[in-house]
Write an enzyme that holds these catalytic residues in place. Sequence first.
Site, PDB file in Angstrom:
ATOM      1  N   LYS A   1      20.561   1.786 -31.535  1.00  0.00           N
ATOM      2  CA  LYS A   1      19.471   1.477 -30.725  1.00  0.00           C
ATOM      3  C   LYS A   1      18.397   2.702 -30.912  1.00  0.00           C
ATOM      4  CE  LYS A   1      20.795   3.167 -26.157  1.00  0.00           C
ATOM      5  NZ  LYS A   1      21.159   2.916 -24.789  1.00  0.00           N
ATOM      6  N   ASP A   2      18.811   3.850 -31.336  1.00  0.00           N
ATOM      7  CA  ASP A   2      17.833   5.074 -31.466  1.00  0.00           C
ATOM      8  C   ASP A   2      16.998   4.864 -32.757  1.00  0.00           C
ATOM      9  OD1 ASP A   2      18.844   6.011 -28.825  1.00  0.00           O
ATOM     10  OD2 ASP A   2      19.984   7.433 -30.071  1.00  0.00           O
TER      11      ASP A   2
ATOM     12  N   ARG B   1      16.667  11.404 -16.987  1.00  0.00           N
ATOM     13  CA  ARG B   1      17.015  11.745 -18.315  1.00  0.00           C
ATOM     14  C   ARG B   1      18.358  12.425 -18.372  1.00  0.00           C
ATOM     15  NH1 ARG B   1      13.675  13.810 -22.919  1.00  0.00           N
ATOM     16  NH2 ARG B   1      16.031  13.312 -23.880  1.00  0.00           N
TER      17      ARG B   1
ATOM     18  N   CYS C   1      11.110   1.609 -27.907  1.00  0.00           N
ATOM     19  CA  CYS C   1      12.056   1.493 -26.935  1.00  0.00           C
ATOM     20  C   CYS C   1      11.183   1.818 -25.871  1.00  0.00           C
ATOM     21  CB  CYS C   1      13.181   2.477 -27.208  1.00  0.00           C
ATOM     22  SG  CYS C   1      12.970   4.145 -26.838  1.00  0.00           S
TER      23      CYS C   1
ATOM     24  N   ARG D   1      23.633  12.450 -15.559  1.00  0.00           N
ATOM     25  CA  ARG D   1      23.041  11.279 -14.694  1.00  0.00           C
ATOM     26  C   ARG D   1      24.172  10.796 -13.741  1.00  0.00           C
ATOM     27  NH1 ARG D   1      19.960   7.675 -19.449  1.00  0.00           N
ATOM     28  NH2 ARG D   1      19.092   9.264 -20.487  1.00  0.00           N
TER      29      ARG D   1
ATOM     30  N   ARG E   1      13.236  -1.140 -20.247  1.00  0.00           N
ATOM     31  CA  ARG E   1      13.945  -2.568 -20.506  1.00  0.00           C
ATOM     32  C   ARG E   1      14.745  -2.669 -19.428  1.00  0.00           C
ATOM     33  NH1 ARG E   1      18.923  -3.256 -21.132  1.00  0.00           N
ATOM     34  NH2 ARG E   1      19.373  -1.038 -21.804  1.00  0.00           N
ATOM     35  N   ARG E   2      15.528  -1.672 -18.830  1.00  0.00           N
ATOM     36  CA  ARG E   2      16.634  -1.845 -17.787  1.00  0.00           C
ATOM     37  C   ARG E   2      15.973  -2.028 -16.394  1.00  0.00           C
ATOM     38  NH1 ARG E   2      20.134   2.665 -20.167  1.00  0.00           N
ATOM     39  NH2 ARG E   2      21.899   1.699 -21.361  1.00  0.00           N
TER      40      ARG E   2
END
Length: 322
Positions: free
Chosen positions: A84-85, A154, A247, A160, A132-133
């Site tokens: 996804k990166d 981040r 992204c 996190r 997106r989230r």
Amino acid sequence: MNTRPDQPLRLGTRRSKLAMSQSGHVADAVRAVTGRAVELVEITTYGDVSREHLSQIGGTGVFVTALRDALLRGEVDFAVHSLKDLPTAQPDDLVIAAMPRREDPRDALVARDGLTFEQLPDGARIGTGSPRRTAQLNHLALSLGKRIETVPIRGNVDTRIGFVHDGELDAVVLAAAGLNRIGRGDEATDLLSVDSVLPAPGQGALAVECLASDTDLVAALGALDDPHTRAAVTAERSLLATLEAGCSAPVGAFADLLADGEIVNEMRLRGVVGTLDGTTLVQLSTTGPVPQSYDEAMALGRELADEMLAKGAAGLMGERSL
């Protein structure tokens, strides 16, 4: 292969705990199929040292460029990326030789007091660095008759989750695959169904990349490739590329394989684009035969993206206009 058989293959990896863990799994698999020693070469990327939010520093590519530069300079023989990166455009001189079997593609909630998403109180503060989230979590909350506050964060997994343990946030959302790969999957208090929150294109999958000219290594790494994973994520990334979104745009996509008994005969691709406040989503799906080639998988993604654009997706992304 470029190195002598008695020399270890050099695997380029980011330095984070997650990257080292997933690269370690790939290294074990490469040792098994090649009989060669594999050493990890740690590389610091711009995305690792910058404290800015991903949407400000360029989104896709910030974790990838340094690894690709090391490949092109001959400092490493191959590299492992979180798929996804990866930017959707592939450099001509590099090839993704393998996409191993995908891990859990879902997003995971880590909340205080073991709460699920439905149990979170009205006004709950949820940490995520992903537009997106943000869009889909807000939409899901609204569908449950409540509002949440999404807080941009981040940092690595420890950082996190620490926001929740310290009481700064009620919950954070992370990729389930990442938690599983570092042995912390049991800390998820809820796994968000893809029926409610579509993951990032390629989420849970890895890309093993090397020089296109190193044909022996390309062939050896190909033993790790999972054809179903490759077909699914190729369709997802084609959708993303057609929407011309990195992204930093709130795009989700997921392709799953539909089986009739033991025989996998169809692929369903779903895509979503939404406003950050969750009030408007364009969410469509298409189902067709399992793609048998790269071109067929790309076509599936393009067709669904075109339908989404026709339904107004471009206006929601804020990154392009028709």
